[in-house]
Structure formats: structure tokens, C-alpha cells
Design a protein around this motif. Structure first.
Motif, PDB file in Angstrom:
ATOM      1  N   ILE A   3     113.915 107.126  19.487  1.00  0.00           N
ATOM      2  CA  ILE A   3     113.417 108.495  19.686  1.00  0.00           C
ATOM      3  C   ILE A   3     111.976 108.660  19.196  1.00  0.00           C
ATOM      4  O   ILE A   3     111.463 109.779  19.169  1.00  0.00           O
ATOM      5  CB  ILE A   3     114.319 109.523  18.957  1.00  0.00           C
ATOM      6  CG1 ILE A   3     114.357 109.239  17.451  1.00  0.00           C
ATOM      7  CG2 ILE A   3     115.714 109.518  19.542  1.00  0.00           C
ATOM      8  CD1 ILE A   3     115.103 110.297  16.656  1.00  0.00           C
ATOM      9  N   THR A   4     111.336 107.566  18.812  1.00  0.00           N
ATOM     10  CA  THR A   4     109.975 107.642  18.284  1.00  0.00           C
ATOM     11  C   THR A   4     109.001 106.949  19.221  1.00  0.00           C
ATOM     12  O   THR A   4     109.231 105.815  19.630  1.00  0.00           O
ATOM     13  CB  THR A   4     109.890 106.993  16.887  1.00  0.00           C
ATOM     14  OG1 THR A   4     110.854 107.605  16.029  1.00  0.00           O
ATOM     15  CG2 THR A   4     108.505 107.171  16.292  1.00  0.00           C
ATOM     16  N   GLY A   5     107.891 107.646  19.541  1.00  0.00           N
ATOM     17  CA  GLY A   5     106.885 107.092  20.435  1.00  0.00           C
ATOM     18  C   GLY A   5     106.649 108.005  21.622  1.00  0.00           C
ATOM     19  O   GLY A   5     107.291 109.059  21.754  1.00  0.00           O
ATOM     20  N   LYS A  71     124.177 114.953  25.111  1.00  0.00           N
ATOM     21  CA  LYS A  71     122.785 114.947  25.547  1.00  0.00           C
ATOM     22  C   LYS A  71     122.026 113.794  24.900  1.00  0.00           C
ATOM     23  O   LYS A  71     121.885 113.722  23.686  1.00  0.00           O
ATOM     24  CB  LYS A  71     122.119 116.278  25.181  1.00  0.00           C
ATOM     25  CG  LYS A  71     120.692 116.410  25.689  1.00  0.00           C
ATOM     26  CD  LYS A  71     120.109 117.775  25.344  1.00  0.00           C
ATOM     27  CE  LYS A  71     118.676 117.896  25.844  1.00  0.00           C
ATOM     28  NZ  LYS A  71     118.085 119.210  25.505  1.00  0.00           N
ATOM     29  N   GLU A  72     121.535 112.874  25.706  1.00  0.00           N
ATOM     30  CA  GLU A  72     120.784 111.728  25.206  1.00  0.00           C
ATOM     31  C   GLU A  72     119.364 112.160  24.849  1.00  0.00           C
ATOM     32  O   GLU A  72     118.742 112.953  25.552  1.00  0.00           O
ATOM     33  CB  GLU A  72     120.741 110.619  26.264  1.00  0.00           C
ATOM     34  CG  GLU A  72     120.075 109.338  25.809  1.00  0.00           C
ATOM     35  CD  GLU A  72     120.710 108.745  24.574  1.00  0.00           C
ATOM     36  OE1 GLU A  72     120.115 108.895  23.489  1.00  0.00           O
ATOM     37  OE2 GLU A  72     121.793 108.143  24.684  1.00  0.00           O
ATOM     38  N   ALA A  73     118.857 111.631  23.730  1.00  0.00           N
ATOM     39  CA  ALA A  73     117.514 112.000  23.268  1.00  0.00           C
ATOM     40  C   ALA A  73     116.458 111.205  24.024  1.00  0.00           C
ATOM     41  O   ALA A  73     116.725 110.137  24.578  1.00  0.00           O
ATOM     42  CB  ALA A  73     117.393 111.734  21.776  1.00  0.00           C
ATOM     43  N   GLN A  74     115.246 111.749  24.066  1.00  0.00           N
ATOM     44  CA  GLN A  74     114.131 111.044  24.663  1.00  0.00           C
ATOM     45  C   GLN A  74     112.957 111.069  23.702  1.00  0.00           C
ATOM     46  O   GLN A  74     112.946 111.814  22.732  1.00  0.00           O
ATOM     47  CB  GLN A  74     113.730 111.696  25.995  1.00  0.00           C
ATOM     48  CG  GLN A  74     113.140 113.091  25.860  1.00  0.00           C
ATOM     49  CD  GLN A  74     112.757 113.680  27.199  1.00  0.00           C
ATOM     50  OE1 GLN A  74     113.575 114.302  27.883  1.00  0.00           O
ATOM     51  NE2 GLN A  74     111.519 113.487  27.592  1.00  0.00           N
ATOM     52  N   ARG A  75     111.973 110.235  23.964  1.00  0.00           N
ATOM     53  CA  ARG A  75     110.777 110.197  23.124  1.00  0.00           C
ATOM     54  C   ARG A  75     109.804 111.287  23.571  1.00  0.00           C
ATOM     55  O   ARG A  75     109.537 111.459  24.750  1.00  0.00           O
ATOM     56  CB  ARG A  75     110.126 108.814  23.207  1.00  0.00           C
ATOM     57  CG  ARG A  75     110.935 107.738  22.507  1.00  0.00           C
ATOM     58  CD  ARG A  75     110.193 106.415  22.453  1.00  0.00           C
ATOM     59  NE  ARG A  75     110.114 105.763  23.753  1.00  0.00           N
ATOM     60  CZ  ARG A  75     111.083 105.014  24.269  1.00  0.00           C
ATOM     61  NH1 ARG A  75     112.214 104.844  23.610  1.00  0.00           N
ATOM     62  NH2 ARG A  75     110.931 104.441  25.442  1.00  0.00           N
ATOM     63  N   TRP A  76     109.247 111.988  22.579  1.00  0.00           N
ATOM     64  CA  TRP A  76     108.337 113.089  22.864  1.00  0.00           C
ATOM     65  C   TRP A  76     106.937 112.859  22.310  1.00  0.00           C
ATOM     66  O   TRP A  76     106.078 113.730  22.438  1.00  0.00           O
ATOM     67  CB  TRP A  76     108.893 114.395  22.291  1.00  0.00           C
ATOM     68  CG  TRP A  76     110.042 114.934  23.079  1.00  0.00           C
ATOM     69  CD1 TRP A  76     111.364 114.749  22.816  1.00  0.00           C
ATOM     70  CD2 TRP A  76     109.976 115.733  24.264  1.00  0.00           C
ATOM     71  NE1 TRP A  76     112.138 115.389  23.767  1.00  0.00           N
ATOM     72  CE2 TRP A  76     111.308 116.006  24.664  1.00  0.00           C
ATOM     73  CE3 TRP A  76     108.927 116.251  25.025  1.00  0.00           C
ATOM     74  CZ2 TRP A  76     111.619 116.763  25.790  1.00  0.00           C
ATOM     75  CZ3 TRP A  76     109.232 117.014  26.138  1.00  0.00           C
ATOM     76  CH2 TRP A  76     110.559 117.265  26.520  1.00  0.00           C
TER      77      TRP A  76
END
Length: 254
Positions: A3-5, A71-76
Motif C-alpha cells: 500500500i506504499t508508493g 475492498k482491496e487497498a491500492q497505492r496512493w
């Protein structure tokens, strides 16, 4: 790291050892709670602190979103998933983080940018609109801020009531007036290298000084003290532990 980047980039490692630090903080709180419980019940407790369990627990709302709704997380990157604009922007000579958490703040930010008409633009009237049209909004903001120095933007933002701040490097961080005023950097005498600077504790108490009293220990410096004083090792047990490679003693006379 998942979730980082940036959204279009690979997973990125967090800049510091977050899991190690957070596990220590959780353990610290657990020790305090166990001591209080002992004072009530008279019984102590074994505390089991887990690195992987800490990693899962600090996922917080991201983990809950998955467990509750799948809900799957995404990178922000530096962006906020549900607020726009709220991210880091490049300036003429650095970077600055700016957030407009509501419509009033966005109107203020639009005036600072020299575009007071933006809140009337159907694409940007509400936060929902701004999130939906994030790409166009961020492109416009980047065009304006990239022409100004970080110092100039800070001057324009001063007193605006908005959350903002420059992205400081490590040198700038420890020279920040607030950290200097709070005495975050401590100096301590080391037996081999003389005086060294260290980051002091994050918490202060009204009735006692929790500064840095001792330098970082050398490898094995306190091994004998702990094995003898805490575990009750005798000479034979201590020698066996050292010869077997299970422990290291450090000799300051070497």
C-alpha cells in the motif's frame, strides 16, 4: 509495501523500521497495563508481542475496509484517497504538502493560487467533484506551484488556516525551530568517540528528566551483568555460554 508508493509504481519500503518501532510501543503500553493489573489482582502476566501481528494491527482502517467489505487497498503515493487536493506538490526548488479538507479551504487555496474562479467550476465545486476530477485539478495546481519557490508558497499560505508544510530533509528537520526549542537532540559522552548527538525520547514528564543518560552500549557490554545479576549465572555457566557461541562479552580493555 503493497500500500506504499505511487499508483503506477512498484511497492515501496517505508523509510524507517516502522514494525520494530511500533512493536516496541505496543509492548511498552502492554507492560504498563500489566503492571497496573498486577497492582489490582496481585498477579503478573506473560506478554507476547509479535512483529507480524503488529504489522496487521497498524493497517487500521485499510485492514477494516478489506475485512468488512472485501475492498482491496491500492497505492496512493502522497495523495489522500477521499480528499482532493491533499498531497505533495513540486515547487520551483523543492516540495510542499498542501491539503484542502473542505470547500472553504479549497476556496482559500484557489485565491492563493490566483484562480478564485475554481470553486465555481462544475468540476471542482465540492470535494466529491474534485476527487472525480483529481487529475485535471492536480495538473492545474502543479502548473502554478512549480513556478514558485517553497519559501514564497509558505509566505502565501501563512495564516490561511489550511494544513500545509514543506517536505524537509533530515538536516532541515533537526534544525527546525520547534525541535530545537524542545531540545529533541541530546548529547552524551561515549568512551571511544567522545561526545555524540542522539535523538531524545519523544515524551517528557513534569516531575522527572527522561533525557539520554548513557551512550549506546557496545556489543556484549552488558551481557555478563545481565547473565550474572538477573539470571544468576556462575563462572562455569558464563564460560559455557561464551565458548558455545550463545553469547558475546565485550572487553573495554582491548
Amino acid at each position: 509495501m503493497h500500500i506504499t508508493g505511487e499508483a503506477d509504481g512498484p511497492p515501496v519500503k517505508v523509510g524507517v523500521a516502522v514494525t520494530d518501532i511500533m512493536t516496541g510501543l505496543y509492548t511498552h503500553g502492554a507492560i504498563m497495563a500489566a503492571l497496573i493489573a498486577r497492582g489490582v489482582s496481585g498477579k503478573g502476566q506473560h506478554i507476547d508481542a509479535s512483529l507480524i501481528q503488529t504489522q496487521a494491527s497498524v493497517l487500521a482502517n485499510i485492514g477494516s475496509n478489506y475485512l468488512i467489505g472485501g475492498k482491496e487497498a491500492q497505492r496512493w503515493g502522497t495523495r489522500h484517497p477521499s480528499i482532493a487536493p491533499y498531497q505533495v506538490f513540486a515547487t520551483k526548488d523543492g516540495n510542499i504538502c498542501i491539503g484542502a479538507g473542505n470547500d472553504k479551504q479549497f476556496a482559500t487555496f484557489a485565491r492563493i493560487l490566483g484562480h478564485p474562479e475554481l470553486p465555481m467550476d462544475p468540476r471542482f465545486r465540492t470535494n466529491v467533484d474534485r476527487v472525480s476530477n483529481r487529475v485535471a485539478l492536480v495538473r492545474l495546481i502543479n502548473q502554478e506551484l512549480s513556478q514558485l519557490t517553497t519559501e514564497r508558497i509558505l509566505e502565501l499560505m501563512e495564516g490561511s488556516g489550511m494544513p500545509y508544510g514543506p517536505v524537509n530533509n533530515i538536516k532541515q528537520t533537526f534544525e527546525h525551530p520547534q525541535l530545537v526549542a524542545r531540545g529533541v537532540v541530546k548529547e552524551v559522552e561515549h568512551p571511544f568517540v567522545g561526545r555524540i548527538k542522539m535523538v531524545g525520547p519523544a515524551v517528557e514528564y513534569s516531575g522527572s528528566d527522561v533525557g539520554v543518560r548513557l551512550p549506546p552500549p557496545m556489543l556484549g557490554q552488558h551481557t555478563e551483568e545481565v547473565l550474572r545479576g538477573v539470571l544468576g549465572y556462575g563462572d562455569a555457566e558464563l564460560e559455557k555460554a561464551v565458548v558455545g557461541g550463545g553469547t558475546v562479552l565485550y572487553d573495554y580493555s582491548v
